[in-house]
Design a protein around this motif. Structure first.
Motif, PDB file in Angstrom:
ATOM      1  N   UNK B 116      56.755  53.940  25.017  1.00 32.62           N
ATOM      2  CA  UNK B 116      57.002  55.226  25.689  1.00 32.62           C
ATOM      3  C   UNK B 116      58.460  55.651  25.509  1.00 32.62           C
ATOM      4  N   UNK B 120      59.595  58.977  23.860  1.00 34.70           N
ATOM      5  CA  UNK B 120      60.232  59.917  24.781  1.00 34.70           C
ATOM      6  C   UNK B 120      61.518  60.507  24.194  1.00 34.70           C
ATOM      7  N   UNK B 124      62.952  64.534  24.937  1.00 32.16           N
ATOM      8  CA  UNK B 124      63.890  64.685  26.039  1.00 32.16           C
ATOM      9  C   UNK B 124      64.256  66.170  26.191  1.00 32.16           C
ATOM     10  N   UNK B 125      64.630  66.579  27.403  1.00 34.65           N
ATOM     11  CA  UNK B 125      64.925  68.010  27.631  1.00 34.65           C
ATOM     12  C   UNK B 125      65.941  68.591  26.640  1.00 34.65           C
ATOM     13  N   UNK B 126      66.995  67.819  26.337  1.00 37.00           N
ATOM     14  CA  UNK B 126      68.017  68.381  25.437  1.00 37.00           C
ATOM     15  C   UNK B 126      67.513  68.528  24.011  1.00 37.00           C
ATOM     16  N   UNK B 351      60.217  73.456  47.241  1.00 38.47           N
ATOM     17  CA  UNK B 351      60.093  72.623  46.045  1.00 38.47           C
ATOM     18  C   UNK B 351      59.685  71.211  46.427  1.00 38.47           C
ATOM     19  N   UNK B 352      58.567  70.750  45.947  1.00 38.08           N
ATOM     20  CA  UNK B 352      58.174  69.362  46.167  1.00 38.08           C
ATOM     21  C   UNK B 352      57.237  68.923  45.045  1.00 38.08           C
ATOM     22  N   UNK B 353      56.961  67.646  45.009  1.00 39.07           N
ATOM     23  CA  UNK B 353      56.161  67.093  43.920  1.00 39.07           C
ATOM     24  C   UNK B 353      54.798  67.771  43.819  1.00 39.07           C
ATOM     25  N   UNK B 359      51.443  61.895  37.220  1.00 36.44           N
ATOM     26  CA  UNK B 359      52.492  61.244  38.007  1.00 36.44           C
ATOM     27  C   UNK B 359      52.501  59.767  37.637  1.00 36.44           C
ATOM     28  N   UNK B 360      53.657  59.130  37.758  1.00 36.08           N
ATOM     29  CA  UNK B 360      53.750  57.695  37.478  1.00 36.08           C
ATOM     30  C   UNK B 360      54.097  57.425  36.022  1.00 36.08           C
ATOM     31  N   UNK B 361      53.918  56.188  35.597  1.00 32.54           N
ATOM     32  CA  UNK B 361      54.350  55.771  34.257  1.00 32.54           C
ATOM     33  C   UNK B 361      53.793  56.655  33.144  1.00 32.54           C
ATOM     34  N   UNK B 363      53.139  59.879  33.331  1.00 34.60           N
ATOM     35  CA  UNK B 363      53.416  61.309  33.507  1.00 34.60           C
ATOM     36  C   UNK B 363      53.605  61.940  32.120  1.00 34.60           C
ATOM     37  N   UNK B 367      56.134  67.198  29.007  1.00 33.45           N
ATOM     38  CA  UNK B 367      56.307  68.183  30.080  1.00 33.45           C
ATOM     39  C   UNK B 367      57.513  69.103  29.848  1.00 33.45           C
ATOM     40  N   UNK B 368      58.584  68.564  29.279  1.00 34.51           N
ATOM     41  CA  UNK B 368      59.784  69.398  29.095  1.00 34.51           C
ATOM     42  C   UNK B 368      59.557  70.444  27.998  1.00 34.51           C
TER      43      UNK B 368
END
Lengths: 54, 416
Positions: B116, B120, B124-126, B351-353, B359-361, B363, B367-368
């Motif tokens: 992962x 990943x 990454x976002x950047x 704002x909350x989860x 969710x979790x390992x 996830x 997503x980004x």
């Protein structure tokens, strides 16, 4: 203020913002975040974060 | 020999993977699954039931022999997804493992963690934010160019159904001539739950193609995703070919199909709430909140299955080892104990989860990128389709589906 990134999912911890909903006030430095804190998205521990420039 | 001559279509030319896949995700009833699940959650958190059968979806052929438990309570869903040593992802070896191969989805720690982190790096976002301008914008603007003079469109058929896939083709730098067959095979993979033979056939053919692509790109020094992943390294370790090919096989489904669904539902949320649509159109800093609320309200994937590795008691229910646990993440996102009026799309929430990306390992690794894509898509629609609104000639769009959700159409008008 610095930003730290989770290596497992890319979540960013921004010291300036903190995590107020988890009891970590805005402005909390990374070293002051509790050692047992986990990434809110994937559950990875603090050891698997690294500092990043955004 | 060029790659194009080596991509092989299904042996049976009549097989339509698009239709087969869509039928596997839908219900035979018009009932809103969230209404049924909300009523059940008021009774208890864990049910010995197959959610697919309960909600009118065809059974998953690869899981027939397993006892099934549906988890609806938010604390229990969270517990399942953050306790992978009990609730294992190896359940996916039965379906995803057959068609995608040894992708991250079928793995548990420590194998999962190791690979992962390697994958990943590329998401990454950047890293993905740079793709916004170079990859995403040309695709979304290109598609909008094709409709902007018409004054009306179906944003599913004309836009959301294509843009995430076209972005992936660009990421992979696929030869244009291969794309049609490639897409058909990729969708064919996902038919595995109802049609194992065609899923396996697609897996073999796409695997052979990807192996050639890897061979060609490994030392090319190229910047496309295949070249990047082939060269990804952490602690001196590289990704084994079998893991890499499996990841790539999953890409169309994981990155294309989900983003098409999520963007379509985002448009439904905004267009059916014109005041919120107007607020976002005027103040684009609201776009991230609009996206997060769409992912909460209508996540593209609503269930995370796991396999119990040991007997466990969940909310008082004794569950034997070797059972299928379906953590209903879509229901988590609609829990009134967590969100006020959860069935409404509401921009201004605390704002909350949410579990729109699970969710979790496990996830969502993309997503980004998904956020970059949806942001760019929405901005481009606002910029190029003035006065975007629902087309009054059609009934308002409705999001449908059981384990994967999407509106069939989003008919709109705009000033041409």
């Amino acid at each position: 203020m610095k930003t730290w990134q989770c290596l497992s999912c890319g979540f960013i911890y921004d010291e300036a913002l903190g995590r107020p909903d988890e009891g970590i006030a805005a402005g909390t430095r990374w070293e002051d975040v509790p050692d047992d804190w986990q990434c809110p998205d994937c559950g990875t521990g603090k050891a698997d974060f690294e500092m990043v420039e955004l | 020999m060029s790659l194009s001559t080596r991509i092989a279509d299904f042996d049976d030319p009549r097989f339509d993977p698009f239709e087969t896949f869509e039928s596997a995700t839908q219900s035979d009833s018009d009932e809103d699954p969230y209404v049924r699940l909300a009523g059940m959650r008021e009774q208890k958190s864990v049910f010995a039931v197959d959610y697919r059968e309960l909600l009118g979806s065809p059974p998953d052929e690869t899981m027939r022999d397993l006892a099934k438990y549906m988890v609806l309570g938010s604390p229990e869903i969270q517990q399942v997804l953050e306790t992978p040593q009990v609730f294992s992802n190896t359940i996916f070896e039965r379906n995803v493992g057959l068609c995608f191969g040894r992708s991250l989805t079928v793995m548990d720690a420590p194998e999962h963690t190791r690979y992962r982190q390697l994958f990943q790096k590329a998401f990454m976002p950047n890293v993905v934010s740079k793709w916004g301008e170079t990859l995403v914008d040309p695709v979304v603007i290109g598609l909008i160019e094709g409709i902007k003079h018409k004054g009306r469109a179906d944003l599913v058929k004309d836009f959301t159904k294509y843009y995430p896939f076209q972005i992936i083709y660009k990421q992979l730098d696929l030869p244009q001539a291969d794309i049609g067959t490639f897409h058909k095979l990729a969708v064919g993979l996902t038919c595995i739950v109802v049609d194992v033979a065609h899923g396996v056939e697609a897996s073999q053919k796409l695997g052979a193609y990807y192996s050639l692509l890897l061979e060609e790109r490994r030392n090319s020094g190229g910047a496309d995703l295949v070249s990047t992943l082939a060269q990804a390294e952490a602690d001196g370790e590289r990704l084994p070919d079998v893991v890499l090919v499996s990841f790539l096989r999953q890409l169309i489904n994981a990155a294309g199909d989900t983003t098409y669904r999520a963007t379509s539902s985002l448009l439904v949320g905004l267009l059916t709430n014109p005041d919120q649509l107007e607020a976002v159109r005027r103040d684009r800093t609201l776009i991230p909140a609009a996206i997060e609320e769409a992912l909460r309200w209508e996540p593209p994937v609503t269930v995370c299955p796991r396999l119990t590795l040991q007997p466990v008691v969940l909310d008082g229910v004794e569950i034997p080892a070797g059972s299928e646990i379906d953590a209903m993440t879509g229901a988590y996102n609609r829990d009134p104990a967590r969100y006020e009026n959860p069935d409404h799309y509401k921009l201004h929430r605390k704002q909350q989860r949410h579990m729109g990306f699970a969710y979790g390992q496990h996830v969502c690794i993309g997503q980004h990128l998904a956020r970059v894509e949806m942001t760019r898509a929405l901005n481009a629609l606002f910029d190029h389709l003035p006065n975007l609104r629902l087309d009054p000639d059609y009934p308002p769009p409705k999001v449908a589906g059981v384990n994967m959700r999407v509106p069939a159409a989003v008919y709109v008008r705009f000033d041409a």
